[in-house]
Design a protein around this motif. Structure first.
Motif, PDB file in Angstrom:
ATOM      1  N   ALA A  70       0.827  -1.208   0.000  1.00  0.00           N
ATOM      2  CA  ALA A  70       0.000   0.000   0.000  1.00  0.00           C
ATOM      3  C   ALA A  70       0.862   1.259   0.000  1.00  0.00           C
ATOM      4  O   ALA A  70       0.583   2.220  -0.731  1.00  0.00           O
ATOM      5  CB  ALA A  70      -0.934  -0.003   1.214  1.00  0.00           C
ATOM      6  N   VAL A  71       1.925   1.274   0.784  1.00  0.00           N
ATOM      7  CA  VAL A  71       2.819   2.431   0.809  1.00  0.00           C
ATOM      8  C   VAL A  71       3.523   2.596  -0.537  1.00  0.00           C
ATOM      9  O   VAL A  71       3.686   3.714  -1.039  1.00  0.00           O
ATOM     10  CB  VAL A  71       3.831   2.307   1.968  1.00  0.00           C
ATOM     11  N   ILE A  73       2.323   1.693  -3.467  1.00  0.00           N
ATOM     12  CA  ILE A  73       1.331   2.184  -4.424  1.00  0.00           C
ATOM     13  C   ILE A  73       1.064   3.673  -4.199  1.00  0.00           C
ATOM     14  O   ILE A  73       0.950   4.443  -5.153  1.00  0.00           O
ATOM     15  CB  ILE A  73       0.042   1.342  -4.347  1.00  0.00           C
ATOM     16  N   ILE A  74       0.965   4.090  -2.951  1.00  0.00           N
ATOM     17  CA  ILE A  74       0.776   5.516  -2.660  1.00  0.00           C
ATOM     18  C   ILE A  74       1.967   6.325  -3.170  1.00  0.00           C
ATOM     19  O   ILE A  74       1.798   7.395  -3.758  1.00  0.00           O
ATOM     20  CB  ILE A  74       0.543   5.730  -1.146  1.00  0.00           C
ATOM     21  N   SER A  75       3.162   5.798  -2.979  1.00  0.00           N
ATOM     22  CA  SER A  75       4.358   6.471  -3.491  1.00  0.00           C
ATOM     23  C   SER A  75       4.317   6.582  -5.017  1.00  0.00           C
ATOM     24  O   SER A  75       4.653   7.620  -5.580  1.00  0.00           O
ATOM     25  CB  SER A  75       5.607   5.700  -3.063  1.00  0.00           C
ATOM     26  N   VAL A  77       1.632   6.633  -6.906  1.00  0.00           N
ATOM     27  CA  VAL A  77       0.571   7.562  -7.296  1.00  0.00           C
ATOM     28  C   VAL A  77       1.016   9.019  -7.102  1.00  0.00           C
ATOM     29  O   VAL A  77       0.652   9.897  -7.895  1.00  0.00           O
ATOM     30  CB  VAL A  77      -0.718   7.254  -6.496  1.00  0.00           C
ATOM     31  N   LEU A  78       1.834   9.284  -6.091  1.00  0.00           N
ATOM     32  CA  LEU A  78       2.276  10.650  -5.810  1.00  0.00           C
ATOM     33  C   LEU A  78       3.488  11.089  -6.642  1.00  0.00           C
ATOM     34  O   LEU A  78       3.799  12.275  -6.687  1.00  0.00           O
ATOM     35  CB  LEU A  78       2.595  10.811  -4.325  1.00  0.00           C
TER      36      LEU A  78
END
Length: 136
Positions: A70-71, A73-75, A77-78
């Motif tokens: 999850a971290v 994927i968030i990275s 996306v950002l």
């Protein structure tokens, strides 16, 4: 990073983190921020490849593995947002980028080059001038 990712995933992201710190520290250098921007673009591609190749089965995921995914994927996306801000910093530092017919160079209308000074003004014609009288 976690149990699912290879060491190349961690090395690429930590390298870009160090390159970003260096680019922020070098306030005058447009090259440093350009290297950071190109590295960010490269890690977007490599992160997608890492997720495609090394994503584990959904049945056998621990909480730690799900959290690290999850971290990651968030990275991912950002990172385009980080690319936008890095590109704006590149423009502020004087970077010039022209994409074909699209001109995305900064506005330099108030720029005055110092290597081509104004032509010298001719001297006034002193031969035809009369000398003003002295006032005592």
């Amino acid at each position: 990073m976690g149990y699912w990712s290879p060491s190349s995933y961690a090395w690429s992201n930590f390298t870009i983190l160090a390159l970003g710190a260096w680019a922020v520290g070098q306030r005058d250098s447009a090259d440093a921020i350009l290297m950071f921007l190109s590295g960010l673009l490269l890690t977007i591609v490599t992160d997608i490849v890492h997720f495609c190749l090394f994503y584990p089965d959904s049945e056998h995921q621990s909480d730690t593995t799900r959290f690290t995914i999850a971290v990651g994927i968030i990275s991912l996306v950002l990172k385009p947002l980080s690319c936008f801000f890095a590109y704006r910093m590149y423009q502020e530092r004087g970077g010039d980028c022209s994409l074909g017919s699209l001109n995305v160079a900064p506005d330099r209308s108030s720029y005055q080059p110092i290597d081509h000074p104004d032509p010298p003004q001719p001297y006034p014609d002193v031969a035809n001038k009369t000398i003003p009288p002295r006032l005592y």
